[in-house]
Every structure is written in structure tokens, then in C-alpha cells.
Design an enzyme around this catalytic site. Structure first.
Site, PDB file in Angstrom:
ATOM      1  NE  ARG B  17      -1.535   2.592   2.619  1.00  0.00           N
ATOM      2  CZ  ARG B  17      -1.120   3.789   3.022  1.00  0.00           C
ATOM      3  NH1 ARG B  17      -1.105   4.805   2.186  1.00  0.00           N
ATOM      4  NH2 ARG B  17      -0.677   3.974   4.257  1.00  0.00           N
ATOM      5  CB  CYS B 244       3.301  11.485   1.392  1.00  0.00           C
ATOM      6  SG  CYS B 244       1.660  12.224   1.398  1.00  0.00           S
TER       7      CYS B 244
END
Lengths: 313, 313
Positions: B17, B244
Site C-alpha cells: 500500500r 507521500c
């Protein structure tokens, strides 16, 4: 989080000594002087500039006496210059060079002692005692420290009591401070805490310097662990340069840039200007001919956040 | 140092993920399945395998439902599979895929919330409440966590009380656990301690998972800091993969290899076989097409030391 901490931490720059001692390239004296002066301009007040060791075995340190001639006047401005000494001959060279204080280092494991100096800990200790007689006769101050203080690549974990028994006779001669070093950067926080605590308890009145490498990403964690124990003195090299020629797998020192970033973020003062420090990296990279390894030397700088309450909204 | 600690720490692997979500290359489902099965074989019992988000915006996560079909039977063997959900539509997709538990994530800063989800924290919270209704109607368990829990690249430091006020209405719906994330890896130990403590005190009966990145070499130090607070659950990615997409300058997650090395060295058990874990790195490197960033993925392995007393002499 908003409680201001004003405790001051001393960062001893050892770029010119531990950083450069295993570089393939012998950095010219003039470039070392340029780096040292830039470090002082950035705010460092403690520099370890070299070693009085056999120049044939460690040519990178052959110009240590010359560095004292070039940099000695910095001591008039409040800068403390250190160099490493391992025997009476090195001590006499340090005296002749005009050193005001030196560091004496001894392995805390037999395996590292033999591979590093071809002698037992006892023999190395006798050589340090002989060095101390030369230093004391010439009013040169000395600190004493152990290498592989927590774990040795040959002998495994170092029993904490060994640090105390090795350092005790040297401290008794009038040492100005003691040091513990994770020479190969393989110590985890629990090990560093236990070894450092043994030294703290044995020598409660001695300033203690902690010297860390960062082989496994444990370096900054070990800093935080020892800060919590009241340690206020750390060795570091710009960009995390360094290693140990007699310790296979050893990575560089903790980077002074990463360390000072951590210290400032945690609320400690160091007196060091991080922008000026970053500005020295290109000179050092040029001197050694390869990239540095600290995090801040490998990523673009991100502006420091404003404190809570002054954050932009 | 010789006191044996047998406390068990749970490491939640989020390679598939958080590790893969910003990779340029979309990793084929079959390769993800191979990695997940190898992680389970290495001892992981908690895997975060994907996100139920817009597949056009995040094509890397488009096959999350397919992964449940391929990996769902692992849950019969005691493995817990997680995926991320942000709204009712995602919750319904998770239900349809057969998810037994999901994680709901919400930004703890307005700036990150707007850049990440184009909405305020309040709007994002309402969407999570709607998702929770879908999950509860289908008996799917959920944990709730905050992104940028300690510091945001846009808004600066996150006030700890914000974490509590954001999480409280979600926890009240029956969450099985809470999480705090240093999404950009820019939090120092003091920040992580203060934020995590606020969450611990507000939700004393909730298991807390800490999610760390390692932009500045603070990652492992933040692990040690939260271990000292009693935290026993950490997210990590193999080799420190990740970042991110909405946080400029953010580096990868803490590497599960570095984390587990630290945990074992500090005396904690994880149930994970580090040699098997290292053996998965080549598959992951092949899947993504570039090197990994954890320390253990970049240096040759050095054998672990024998405990003191059994050290070779």
C-alpha cells in the site's frame, strides 16, 4: 512540546580526523585548513584535527603538526583543537606541535586492540600511561576514551565493566574528560545506554563525550538515548564522513548536519549555523571526490517549521 | 543489558500500500501476490495490501479487490489483511471485496486535507462517518488514524489536541484501534512523543499503531521513543519504500528490515525471520525497478553478535 529547552550541547567536529583518516585521497593541508576555518565560522568551538600516528601507515594524518601551525591561533578565539595520541612518541609530537589538549584512545576489546594496534589492551594501556607522563610534564591536558565501547566486530558485545576497568587507571592520572565510542556503528540504544551509564556512574565528575557511527540507522536513536541520560557532548563529522579501517562493515560517523538538525528540533542549542554548515559540504565533497552520506547531504533542504501557534494557516 | 525482554511487537507490513502507491510503475497483481505470500512466509501476520480509492487517480491501487480474492484465504491462517478506505463508496468496495477490517485515515491538518482530498477536515470526517455506517452494516471492523499527526509540510506542527478532537467521533463509532502517522517523516522525537501521548491518554483502551517515515534519519529514533511509551504496533515497508504524493520532500517509510533489526537487537520479539525478509528484497527491487533505501538494503549484512559471555575470544 512548547516548553523551551535552553540546554546547550557541544558538538565536536571530527571531520578532519575520523572523517578523513580512511579516505583514499590524502586531502591537501590547505583544503583542511579551509574546511576547519569554515567550521569555526559556522560556530564550532571544538575541532578534532588529526592524529599523531605513524605517517607511513596513515598518510592522511601526516600533516597534523602542520595543521596546528595553521590553526593554532584559533585557540586564542576560544576554539579547542584536539588530536589523537596513542603512545609517548605521539605525545611528544603533539607537545612539539603546540597542542594544548589531546585525546587518548584505547580499544575496549582484545580483538579490536590486536587488529588495530597489534597489541593487547594491557600493552596499549601501558603505552597510554607513558604518553600521559610526556603530556603531564608539558602541561598538555588529555581526555581518555575507549573504542568499540559497546560492541566489537571481532569479540562481540563489550561488557560495560571493561570500560570502567580500562579507563580507571588513565582517569586517575588526571584526565580532563572521558569518551565512549561506537566505533563500528553496530550498537543499539540499549547497549549504548548500559555502557554509557557504567561510565557515568564510575566517573560522575567527568565530562563524557559520546562518539557514534551510523551503520544501521541506529545513530540518531543512540543520540536521543544518551541525551535522555544527560550526555551533552557528541562527536560528529560533516555529512557523516568516516569509517574505521580496522572494523569491517563500519559506516560513517553520525553526520553533524543530521545531529544538529535533531538537536535544534528537540529544543537544544548548539551555537552552530546550519545554513553555514550546509555551505561547507561542497568544499568537503570536492576534497574527497565522492558524495557524503548524511540524510541532509542527500535530500533537498525543507524549511524548518514555525512553532505551533505561528504556523501559517 | 542481560535482562531478557520477551515483549512481542507487531510490525504491520504496508509495502503493497504505502510502499507502492507513488511508484511510477504499476506493479502487476501477480507480483504483489508473490511479495505478500513471501512476507507471510517470513512471519508477517499483518499486511496492508491496498486502498479503495479512485483507480483513475491512483492506478497503483486499482487491483485491491483482486488482491483480496488472491490473498483472502491467508486470513484463515491467522493473517490480518488491511486496506485503506476514505468514504462510503470505498467502504462498499471493501465490503464487496470481502475485507474483514479496514483502516480509515484522515488528515490532522487543514492544509494537508485540502491538498490530499480537496476538502476540509470536517468534510473528510463526515465522509469517514458515512463509510463507517456501511462498514458497521456489514460487520467489517475498522481502525481510525490521522495523517500528518505531528507536523504538516503546509501548516507546520500539528497541535496534539487536534488529533484527539478529530479521532474522538470516529472512535466513538466503535473503532478497533487508532493510528498516528508521521506522513512526511519530518517529526522529531519530542513531537512524536507529545502527539502520541495525547492519543494514548484520550483513548487508553485502544491499541495504537505508529506509522513513521524517515526523511531526516529520525525514523528509528522515533521508534525507540514510542517503544519507551509502551507502543507495540508499527507500520513499515520492506527496504523503506514509499513516500507521500501530497507531501513535498517526504521520504520513504521506515524500513521493516531496519525496524525489525532494531527490535530484535533491543530484545523484542516480532516472529519475523530476518533472513527470509532480506530474501524478498530482490523481488521487490525487480517489481519497482530501482534500489531501496533502508540501511540494511544498502549495506552488506554483518552477522549478529553473540550475547556477552558467548562472544568469541
Amino acid at each position: 512540546m512548547s516548553i523551551p529547552i535552553t540546554e546547550s550541547i557541544t558538538v565536536i567536529d571530527t571531520t578532519l580526523r575520523d572523517g578523513l583518516q580512511i579516505e583514499d585521497r590524502v586531502v591537501p593541508t590547505a583544503l583542511k585548513v579551509e574546511i576547519a576555518r569554515a567550521l569555526v565560522d559556522a560556530g564550532f568551538r571544538h575541532l578534532e584535527i588529526g592524529s599523531f600516528v605513524n605517517p607511513k601507515k596513515v598518510p592522511q594524518m601526516a600533516d597534523t603538526a602542520e595543521l596546528y601551525r595553521e590553526l593554532g591561533s584559533l585557540e586564542d578565539e576560544g576554539v579547542t583543537l584536539y588530536s589523537l595520541v596513542f603512545n609517548a612518541k605521539g605525545a611528544q609530537r603533539a607537545v612539539d606541535a603546540g597542542a594544548l589538549q589531546v585525546k587518548l584512545v584505547i580499544s575496549a576489546s582484545e580483538g579490536h586492540s590486536r587488529s588495530n594496534s597489534d597489541s593487547s589492551i594491557a600493552q596499549a594501556g601501558d603505552r597510554l600511561l607513558a604518553a600521559i607522563q610526556v603530556l603531564k610534564a608539558n602541561n598538555v591536558a588529555f581526555e581518555v576514551g575507549t573504542a568499540v565501547s559497546f560492541i566489537c566486530p571481532i569479540d562481540g558485545p563489550t561488557p560495560p565493566q571493561n570500560l570502567v576497568s580500562i579507563l580507571e587507571p588513565l582517569v586517575a592520572e588526571g584526565a580532563a574528560g572521558v569518551g565512549v565510542a561506537d566505533t563500528i556503528g553496530n550498537a543499539n540504544p540499549r547497549m549504548v545506554r548500559t555502557g554509557t551509564k557504567a561510565v557515568q556512574q564510575a566517573f560522575p565528575d567527568m565530562p563524557i563525550t559520546v562518539h557514534l557511527h551510523d551503520t544501521y540507522n541506529f545513530g540518531i536513536a543512540n543520540v536521543v538515548t544518551t541525551l535522555e541520560m544527560g550526555i551533552t557532548r557528541f562527536d560528529a563529522t560533516l555529512g557523516g564522513l568516516g569509517g574505521c579501517p580496522f572494523a569491517p562493515g563500519a559506516a560513517g560517523n553520525i553526520g553533524s548536519d543530521d545531529l544538529i538538525h535533531l538537536l535544534h528540533r528537540e529544543g537544544y542549542s548548539t551555537g552552530i549555523d546550519t545554513e553555514k554548515l550546509a555551505g561547507i559540504r561542497p568544499t568537503l565533497t570536492r576534497a574527497i571526490g565522492h558524495p557524503l552520506s548524511s540524510k541532509l547531504s542527500t535530500i533537498p533542504a525543507v524549511p524548518e517549521p514555525a512553532p505551533i501557534g505561528r504556523a501559517s494557516r
